[in-house]
Design a protein around this motif. Structure first.
Motif, mmCIF file in Angstrom:
data_model
loop_
_atom_site.group_PDB
_atom_site.id
_atom_site.type_symbol
_atom_site.label_atom_id
_atom_site.label_comp_id
_atom_site.label_asym_id
_atom_site.label_seq_id
_atom_site.Cartn_x
_atom_site.Cartn_y
_atom_site.Cartn_z
ATOM 1 N N GLY A 1 0.826 -1.213 0.000
ATOM 2 C CA GLY A 1 0.000 0.000 0.000
ATOM 3 C C GLY A 1 0.855 1.256 0.000
ATOM 4 O O GLY A 1 0.552 2.230 -0.693
ATOM 5 N N PHE A 2 1.930 1.234 0.748
ATOM 6 C CA PHE A 2 2.852 2.367 0.780
ATOM 7 C C PHE A 2 3.454 2.581 -0.598
ATOM 8 O O PHE A 2 3.524 3.705 -1.109
ATOM 9 N N GLY A 3 3.897 1.488 -1.223
ATOM 10 C CA GLY A 3 4.490 1.570 -2.553
ATOM 11 C C GLY A 3 3.509 2.080 -3.594
ATOM 12 O O GLY A 3 3.867 2.841 -4.493
ATOM 13 N N GLU A 4 2.258 1.669 -3.475
ATOM 14 C CA GLU A 4 1.226 2.119 -4.412
ATOM 15 C C GLU A 4 1.026 3.634 -4.296
ATOM 16 O O GLU A 4 0.937 4.339 -5.298
ATOM 17 N N LEU A 5 0.959 4.132 -3.078
ATOM 18 C CA LEU A 5 0.802 5.570 -2.887
ATOM 19 C C LEU A 5 2.022 6.340 -3.382
ATOM 20 O O LEU A 5 1.895 7.412 -3.982
ATOM 21 N N LYS A 6 3.197 5.782 -3.167
ATOM 22 C CA LYS A 6 4.423 6.403 -3.657
ATOM 23 C C LYS A 6 4.416 6.456 -5.190
ATOM 24 O O LYS A 6 4.804 7.454 -5.793
ATOM 25 N N LEU A 7 3.936 5.381 -5.819
ATOM 26 C CA LEU A 7 3.850 5.329 -7.279
ATOM 27 C C LEU A 7 2.857 6.358 -7.815
ATOM 28 O O LEU A 7 3.143 7.071 -8.776
ATOM 29 N N ILE A 8 1.719 6.455 -7.193
ATOM 30 C CA ILE A 8 0.717 7.435 -7.634
ATOM 31 C C ILE A 8 1.244 8.853 -7.442
ATOM 32 O O ILE A 8 1.100 9.707 -8.331
ATOM 33 N N ASP A 9 1.878 9.120 -6.314
ATOM 34 C CA ASP A 9 2.445 10.449 -6.058
ATOM 35 C C ASP A 9 3.485 10.802 -7.123
ATOM 36 O O ASP A 9 3.472 11.911 -7.673
ATOM 37 N N TYR A 10 4.368 9.871 -7.436
ATOM 38 C CA TYR A 10 5.389 10.110 -8.455
ATOM 39 C C TYR A 10 4.732 10.392 -9.808
ATOM 40 O O TYR A 10 5.151 11.297 -10.536
ATOM 41 N N THR A 11 3.709 9.628 -10.135
ATOM 42 C CA THR A 11 3.015 9.799 -11.410
ATOM 43 C C THR A 11 2.375 11.176 -11.506
ATOM 44 O O THR A 11 2.500 11.862 -12.525
ATOM 45 N N VAL A 12 1.701 11.598 -10.466
ATOM 46 C CA VAL A 12 1.055 12.913 -10.469
ATOM 47 C C VAL A 12 2.101 14.011 -10.659
ATOM 48 O O VAL A 12 1.869 14.984 -11.381
ATOM 49 N N MET A 13 3.261 13.852 -10.058
ATOM 50 C CA MET A 13 4.312 14.868 -10.158
ATOM 51 C C MET A 13 5.007 14.874 -11.522
ATOM 52 O O MET A 13 5.504 15.911 -11.953
ATOM 53 N N HIS A 14 5.037 13.732 -12.229
ATOM 54 C CA HIS A 14 5.850 13.618 -13.440
ATOM 55 C C HIS A 14 5.076 13.368 -14.733
ATOM 56 O O HIS A 14 5.672 13.344 -15.807
ATOM 57 N N SER A 15 3.788 13.194 -14.680
ATOM 58 C CA SER A 15 3.019 12.892 -15.883
ATOM 59 C C SER A 15 2.771 14.134 -16.730
ATOM 60 O O SER A 15 2.138 15.089 -16.280
ATOM 61 N N ALA A 16 3.238 14.093 -17.967
ATOM 62 C CA ALA A 16 2.957 15.182 -18.905
ATOM 63 C C ALA A 16 1.466 15.225 -19.218
ATOM 64 O O ALA A 16 0.894 16.310 -19.354
ATOM 65 N N PHE A 17 0.826 14.065 -19.330
ATOM 66 C CA PHE A 17 -0.610 14.033 -19.615
ATOM 67 C C PHE A 17 -1.397 14.768 -18.536
ATOM 68 O O PHE A 17 -2.284 15.561 -18.837
ATOM 69 N N LEU A 18 -1.097 14.498 -17.286
ATOM 70 C CA LEU A 18 -1.845 15.129 -16.199
ATOM 71 C C LEU A 18 -1.577 16.626 -16.133
ATOM 72 O O LEU A 18 -2.465 17.404 -15.798
ATOM 73 N N HIS A 19 -0.381 17.046 -16.475
ATOM 74 C CA HIS A 19 -0.043 18.468 -16.428
ATOM 75 C C HIS A 19 -0.582 19.238 -17.623
ATOM 76 O O HIS A 19 -0.826 20.429 -17.520
ATOM 77 N N ASP A 20 -0.781 18.554 -18.744
ATOM 78 C CA ASP A 20 -1.230 19.221 -19.969
ATOM 79 C C ASP A 20 -2.745 19.293 -20.116
ATOM 80 O O ASP A 20 -3.240 20.040 -20.949
ATOM 81 N N LEU A 21 -3.466 18.520 -19.337
ATOM 82 C CA LEU A 21 -4.921 18.476 -19.497
ATOM 83 C C LEU A 21 -5.617 19.473 -18.586
ATOM 84 O O LEU A 21 -5.049 19.974 -17.620
ATOM 85 N N ASP A 22 -6.863 19.707 -18.903
ATOM 86 C CA ASP A 22 -7.688 20.588 -18.074
ATOM 87 C C ASP A 22 -7.743 20.059 -16.654
ATOM 88 O O ASP A 22 -7.789 18.847 -16.432
#
Length: 138
Positions: free
Chosen positions: A96-117
């Motif tokens: 569970g800790f690793g999953e949250l760490k993965l999601i946090d990293y994704t939110v910080m580094h995803s171009a898709f999430l940063h480029d969308l509304d």
């Protein structure tokens, strides 16, 4: 009112750490096959409820087979791959800790999430599993 963009976040650990508890599938080749099957299914939902897919993996495993599958289907502009080593925490913290760490990293580094509304909707699935009625849920 415009339809909100739907992003599918697939989380993955292709090569689990030594000592991982309660895992049924430890072999990275078997796990990669599971991820390939699931990604193939979800690629079929692009344009049918899902606008983009983010495949985020936290064991720094080779994603070449998955990337090639997406490229063969001409969907590279709609699928983002993120890979990093995020398993550097004590085994006692559990997955569970690793999953949250993965999601946090994704939110910080995803171009898709940063480029969308900001109003886009992100659906998270465990990347080896297929939610066959996801289009209906969306």
């Amino acid at each position: 009112m415009a339809r909100k963009k739907q992003i599918l976040l697939m989380t993955a650990t292709i090569t689990p750490p030594a000592g991982a508890r309660d895992l049924r599938r430890l072999d990275p080749r078997i796990r990669l096959d599971d991820y390939c099957r699931a990604l193939d299914f979800y690629l079929g939902l692009l344009g049918k409820g899902v606008d983009r897919i983010i495949f985020s993996e936290n064991s720094s495993s080779d994603l070449g087979q998955l990337i090639g599958m997406v490229a063969e289907r001409g969907l590279s502009d709609r699928v983002e791959f993120i890979s990093f080593y995020g398993l550097d925490y004590p085994p006692s913290y559990d997955r569970g800790f690793g999953e949250l760490k993965l999601i946090d990293y994704t939110v910080m580094h995803s171009a898709f999430l940063h480029d969308l509304d900001p109003g886009c909707i992100t659906w998270k699935v465990t990347g080896r599993y297929i939610v066959r009625n996801l289009d209906k849920i969306i």
